[in-house]
Every structure is written in C-alpha cells, then in structure tokens.
Design a protein around this motif. Structure first.
Motif, short mmCIF file in Angstrom:
data_model
loop_
_atom_site.label_atom_id
_atom_site.label_comp_id
_atom_site.label_asym_id
_atom_site.label_seq_id
_atom_site.Cartn_x
_atom_site.Cartn_y
_atom_site.Cartn_z
N SER A 369 -13.88 7.39 1.25
CA SER A 369 -12.81 8.35 1.02
C SER A 369 -12.31 8.24 -0.42
O SER A 369 -12.44 7.18 -1.06
CB SER A 369 -11.65 8.11 1.98
OG SER A 369 -11.08 6.83 1.77
N THR A 370 -11.79 9.34 -0.93
CA THR A 370 -11.17 9.34 -2.26
C THR A 370 -9.80 9.99 -2.16
O THR A 370 -9.54 10.80 -1.27
CB THR A 370 -12.02 10.12 -3.29
OG1 THR A 370 -12.16 11.48 -2.86
CG2 THR A 370 -13.38 9.50 -3.47
N GLY A 371 -8.93 9.63 -3.07
CA GLY A 371 -7.58 10.20 -3.09
C GLY A 371 -6.86 9.80 -4.36
O GLY A 371 -7.40 9.07 -5.21
N LEU A 372 -5.65 10.26 -4.49
CA LEU A 372 -4.83 9.98 -5.68
C LEU A 372 -3.59 9.23 -5.25
O LEU A 372 -2.87 9.65 -4.34
CB LEU A 372 -4.45 11.30 -6.38
CG LEU A 372 -3.64 11.17 -7.68
CD1 LEU A 372 -4.46 10.48 -8.76
CD2 LEU A 372 -3.18 12.54 -8.15
N GLU A 373 -3.32 8.09 -5.89
CA GLU A 373 -2.11 7.33 -5.66
C GLU A 373 -1.43 7.12 -7.00
O GLU A 373 -1.92 6.38 -7.85
CB GLU A 373 -2.42 5.97 -5.01
CG GLU A 373 -2.93 6.08 -3.58
CD GLU A 373 -3.20 4.72 -2.97
OE1 GLU A 373 -2.94 3.69 -3.66
OE2 GLU A 373 -3.68 4.66 -1.82
N ARG A 374 -0.32 7.82 -7.21
CA ARG A 374 0.37 7.81 -8.51
C ARG A 374 -0.59 8.24 -9.60
O ARG A 374 -1.09 9.35 -9.57
CB ARG A 374 0.99 6.44 -8.77
CG ARG A 374 2.07 6.06 -7.76
CD ARG A 374 2.73 4.73 -8.08
NE ARG A 374 3.73 4.39 -7.10
CZ ARG A 374 4.44 3.27 -7.12
NH1 ARG A 374 4.25 2.37 -8.08
NH2 ARG A 374 5.35 3.04 -6.18
N ASN A 375 -0.86 7.35 -10.56
CA ASN A 375 -1.76 7.73 -11.65
C ASN A 375 -3.15 7.13 -11.48
O ASN A 375 -3.92 7.06 -12.44
CB ASN A 375 -1.17 7.30 -13.01
CG ASN A 375 0.01 8.14 -13.41
OD1 ASN A 375 0.02 9.35 -13.16
ND2 ASN A 375 1.01 7.53 -14.01
N ASN A 376 -3.46 6.68 -10.28
CA ASN A 376 -4.75 6.06 -10.02
C ASN A 376 -5.59 6.89 -9.06
O ASN A 376 -5.07 7.39 -8.05
CB ASN A 376 -4.58 4.65 -9.44
CG ASN A 376 -4.02 3.67 -10.45
OD1 ASN A 376 -4.36 3.73 -11.63
ND2 ASN A 376 -3.16 2.78 -10.00
N VAL A 377 -6.86 7.03 -9.39
CA VAL A 377 -7.82 7.61 -8.46
C VAL A 377 -8.34 6.46 -7.59
O VAL A 377 -8.73 5.42 -8.11
CB VAL A 377 -8.98 8.28 -9.22
CG1 VAL A 377 -10.06 8.73 -8.26
CG2 VAL A 377 -8.46 9.47 -10.02
N VAL A 378 -8.31 6.66 -6.28
CA VAL A 378 -8.63 5.57 -5.35
C VAL A 378 -9.89 5.91 -4.56
O VAL A 378 -10.05 7.03 -4.07
CB VAL A 378 -7.45 5.32 -4.37
CG1 VAL A 378 -7.80 4.19 -3.40
CG2 VAL A 378 -6.19 4.99 -5.15
N ILE A 379 -10.80 4.93 -4.49
CA ILE A 379 -12.00 5.04 -3.66
C ILE A 379 -11.95 3.91 -2.63
O ILE A 379 -11.69 2.75 -2.98
CB ILE A 379 -13.29 4.86 -4.49
CG1 ILE A 379 -13.26 5.69 -5.75
CG2 ILE A 379 -14.52 5.20 -3.65
CD1 ILE A 379 -14.36 5.34 -6.72
N ARG A 380 -12.22 4.27 -1.37
CA ARG A 380 -12.30 3.25 -0.32
C ARG A 380 -13.66 3.34 0.36
O ARG A 380 -14.08 4.45 0.74
CB ARG A 380 -11.18 3.41 0.71
CG ARG A 380 -9.82 2.98 0.21
CD ARG A 380 -8.77 2.97 1.31
NE ARG A 380 -7.50 2.44 0.81
CZ ARG A 380 -6.57 3.17 0.20
NH1 ARG A 380 -6.78 4.47 0.01
NH2 ARG A 380 -5.46 2.61 -0.23
N VAL A 381 -14.31 2.20 0.49
CA VAL A 381 -15.59 2.13 1.19
C VAL A 381 -15.41 1.14 2.34
O VAL A 381 -15.19 -0.05 2.12
CB VAL A 381 -16.72 1.68 0.25
CG1 VAL A 381 -18.05 1.59 1.01
CG2 VAL A 381 -16.86 2.64 -0.94
N GLN A 382 -15.49 1.67 3.56
CA GLN A 382 -15.22 0.86 4.76
C GLN A 382 -16.47 0.81 5.64
O GLN A 382 -17.17 1.80 5.79
CB GLN A 382 -14.06 1.50 5.52
CG GLN A 382 -13.62 0.75 6.76
CD GLN A 382 -12.43 1.44 7.43
OE1 GLN A 382 -12.03 2.52 7.03
NE2 GLN A 382 -11.90 0.81 8.46
N ASP A 383 -16.73 -0.37 6.20
CA ASP A 383 -17.88 -0.51 7.11
C ASP A 383 -17.47 -1.34 8.32
O ASP A 383 -16.45 -2.04 8.29
CB ASP A 383 -19.07 -1.16 6.38
CG ASP A 383 -18.81 -2.61 6.00
OD1 ASP A 383 -18.76 -3.48 6.90
OD2 ASP A 383 -18.65 -2.90 4.79
#
Length: 450
Positions: A369-383
């Motif tokens: 998943s990707t998203g925006l948190e404040r001024n950071n672009v966030v990527i999460r990789v979950q398994d």
C-alpha cells in the motif's frame, strides 16, 4: 656635641659602626649585583628558549600540510603558511591585513559561520564548515575549515583543508555503489529471466495461434472471392440468380466462411491483448533495468511498484496472492528511480521467501500500500510469512546478516534497502513483526516539493 668634643674611644666606636655599615652595604650591593647578573642570565636563556620555540613553532606552522591562517579578533589576516598562500594563490608578503571572509566564498550559512568567530565573544567550538577558497583568478577551491583560539593576543587559528580529492573520492564511491546496486538488479533480472520468458511466452503462443487462424481466414475468404469471380465470369448459357446463389452458398459452406468470420474479431482482440501484455512486460523490464539518472528527479512510486510487480510476477504468483492499494493521488518523491525499483524488488523478494519458508505450497498473501502522511510518502509491504524473531529484529538491516540456510541468502537485501532509504533518500524504514505470523516493513520518504 662636636667631633672635637668626642673622646678617642667614642670616635673609634663610631668609625667601627660606619665601617660595619659600609661593609654590609657593599655585601648587599654585591649580592644584588649577583642576583641581577643571574636574572640577566635567566632572561637571556629564556629569550634564547623563546627564540628557539618560536623558530620551531614557525617551522611547524610553515611545514603543516594544511593551510593555516592566523587572524585577529576582527578576522584580519596576521600570518599565513606557505600552503595557505598557494591555496589562495597569494604572493609572498601579501595578504596580512586582508579580511579572511574576503578570501572565502560559499553559501550565506558558511560565511555567517566564519563571521560568528569574530569579536570579543566568538562562537568557537569543534564544528567545521565547508565552502570555497577564492583565488584572484576567480577559481574557487572547495575547502573544509575549522577555527580555534590560540590563547595569545586574542588570535584565531584557522585550519583550511583542500577537499577536492575527498569530494572526488566520495563521488567515485557513489558511482561504485550505484554500479553495485545496478549489478545486483541485473543479477535479480537474470534470476527472474526464466519467469519473465514464461510470462512473455504465454501471450506469444496464442498470438501465434490467432495469426495462423487469421491466415486460414484470409485463405478461405480469398478462395470464396475467387469462386465468386469465376461464377460471374463463366461463359455459356446464362445461369439463374437462384443457381448462382446456390453455387456460392455451397462454396461458402464448404469453406466454413460464416464460422471464420464469426471468430475473426475475437482472434484479433486476443492478439491485440497479447501484444499489449508483451509490450507491458518489455517496458517494465526496460524501465527496471535502466540505471537511471545520477541526479535526483521526481519519481512516481506507484509506477515503480507496478513495474516491479510485472517483472517479478512469476517469482511469487504460485506462492502468494499480491494485493495492492495504491493512493491514486500519491505525490512523487525526489529520488533515483533505479534505486527505488531495487528497494521494492528486495522487499517483494524478502516477503516471497518468508512465505515460501512457511508455506511452500502457496496460499500466502503480500499486501502493498502507498499513502501520504504529513510530508512523507509512505510504502507498506506486509506478508504472512514466518516473521522475525525478537532477537533478530534489531539486526535485520545489518550487512551480511541472514536467517536463511547457507547458500540461500547473502544478507545484503535488507542492508541495501536500509541504505537506499536512510542514506540515499533521507527517509526512514521500520519493521514490525510477529514470529510465526508475518512482517510489515514501513518506508517513509520525503515528498517531492514539485
């Protein structure tokens, strides 16, 4: 009482006292003379010692391989060593009296750092600053500078290092590191080559089958049109319209024209879809394998993820189902596209390996998943793979650390990920894992200002 009135004995006593006083004065004078002589000797020795120390210090000052500059509290140059003269391209005898800031250039922050070392309460500490030494010719040489008080006459000693070689070595190191990442990426592509070939082979096969079918259609249509032309051009007794229609209908049935025309649109559509698939895979490989620019540019992380999933599909399709929830309004990040492809590749590979270790027959899940948190672009990789033991969690980003069996891993994948995120892009990576249940890696990267 006059001298004539004194008795002989009194005169002798007076003379004895005066003689004693004179002898005491002469002794004191001799003692003081000796003390003065000794003091003069000590002063001469101290002066000689100071002269020797000054000569030694001067020789050391002049012999230092770094550029040394002495300034007063107003930052006016008092003395330079030969290295400093060469650095600033100054002739012998020049520069004393000049302002040190006039010999330097750089950012406003650098010049403010220099000027803060002036005055009665200078900001003297162990910090250094980087700017440029400016020569009369206009050439600017990159330097690193530090300042300290020498405890005499409120003088400042400036140590100025020419960092051209250092910067060249750093640039060479960056080039080598990027070459290493590119080599590892190409190695990964080599490992995935058979899977990529399989992904391309499937659409190529049905494209080939459909082209053969369309070739058959062309042959049948050509034969039917030939029959039409032959019937229309036939000599002899005229045939009725009904006879001609019957003849052509028989030919049409013989060639199975209706079936061929019915299947042709589907064959064309399938072929176009297959060509689009092949083009997409080839484009993904080309983008993935491109070394990228040396300068940072805005990068679309969603596109990076899609491309990497296309290239790696054969490595995970039989092991895990990949879900991705990508923010369609995700802003770009300022970075190196090639490094970010490597980042996603390593995280997907790590998740795939963890799932395969827990459930080799498949059934795993990877969620990106990707998203925006404040001024950071966030990527999460979950398994939902094996997870990471508590004792190993703080070491997963260490180079050469691996929990895999010998020959199964080098321990470089997550170390490279850490370097790409924290060093290369000024971001942060964290890991949350439960042994036996799975792992989530979260990456935060500064968004692009553009």
């Amino acid at each position: 009482m006059t001298l004539e009135q004194l008795s002989y004995e009194a005169l002798e006593r007076r003379l004895a006292r005066e003689k004693k006083a004179r002898l005491a004065a002469e002794g004191l004078l001799e003692k003081k003379s000796l003390e003065l002589f000794q003091a003069n000797q000590d002063v001469a020795e101290q002066a000689e010692l100071i002269g020797r120390e000054r000569a030694v210090l001067g020789a050391v000052f002049d012999a230092r391989p770094a550029a040394l500059v002495l300034t007063n509290s107003g930052l006016e140059v008092e003395r330079l060593n030969p290295v400093a003269r060469r650095l600033f391209a100054l002739p012998d005898g020049a520069a004393p009296g000049q302002s040190l800031p006039d010999l330097l250039s750089g950012s406003a922050g650098f010049l403010d750092w220099v000027r803060a070392r002036a005055g009665a309460q200078p900001e003297i500490d162990d910090s250094t600053a980087e700017g440029f030494a400016r020569q009369a010719s206009g050439e600017e040489i990159p330097v690193r500078i530090s300042c300290s008080l020498i405890g005499y006459n409120d003088l400042r000693l400036w140590i100025i290092l020419d960092i051209r070689r250092h910067l060249a070595a750093e640039e060479e190191k960056k080039v080598l590191e990027r070459s290493l990442v590119q080599a590892q990426k190409m190695e990964a592509l080599g490992t995935l080559a058979s899977g990529v070939a399989h992904e391309i082979n499937t659409p190529i096969q049905y494209i080939g089958d459909n082209v053969s079918f369309l070739q058959e259609v062309c042959g049948a249509v050509g034969a039917f049109l030939g029959a039409v032309d032959g019937a229309l051009a036939a000599e002899g007794e005229p045939v009725s319209r009904e006879q001609l229609a019957a003849t052509l209908a028989g030919k049409r049935a013989e060639l199975d024209i209706d079936y061929l025309l019915e299947e042709t649109p589907s064959a064309i559509a399938q072929s176009l879809h297959g060509l689009k698939q092949v083009a997409s895979i080839v484009s993904a490989i080309r983008e993935f394998s491109h070394p990228g620019d040396t300068e940072m540019t805005p990068v679309d992380l969603n596109a990076v993820i899609d491309t990497t999933l296309s290239v790696t599909r054969n490595s995970w399709k039989n092991i895990a189902e990949v879900e991705h929830e990508l923010d369609p309004d995700l802003p770009g990040v300022l970075g190196h596209a090639g490094d970010l492809h490597q980042l996603v590749l390593n995280l997907i590979g790590n998740a795939t390996d963890a799932i395969a270790e827990r459930a080799p027959s498949g059934g795993g899940k990877i969620r990106i998943s990707t998203g925006l948190e404040r001024n950071n672009v966030v990527i999460r990789v979950q398994d939902n793979g094996t997870g990471i033991k508590d004792a190993d969690r703080t070491r997963v980003f260490d180079p050469f650390f691996t929990t895999k069996a010998p020959g199964k891993g080098t321990g470089q994948g997550l170390a490279i990920v850490f370097k790409i995120v924290n060093v290369g892009h000024g971001g942060q990576i964290s890991v949350d894992s439960t042994w036996g249940e799975g792992t989530t890696f979260t990456i935060r990267l500064p968004r692009s200002e553009g």
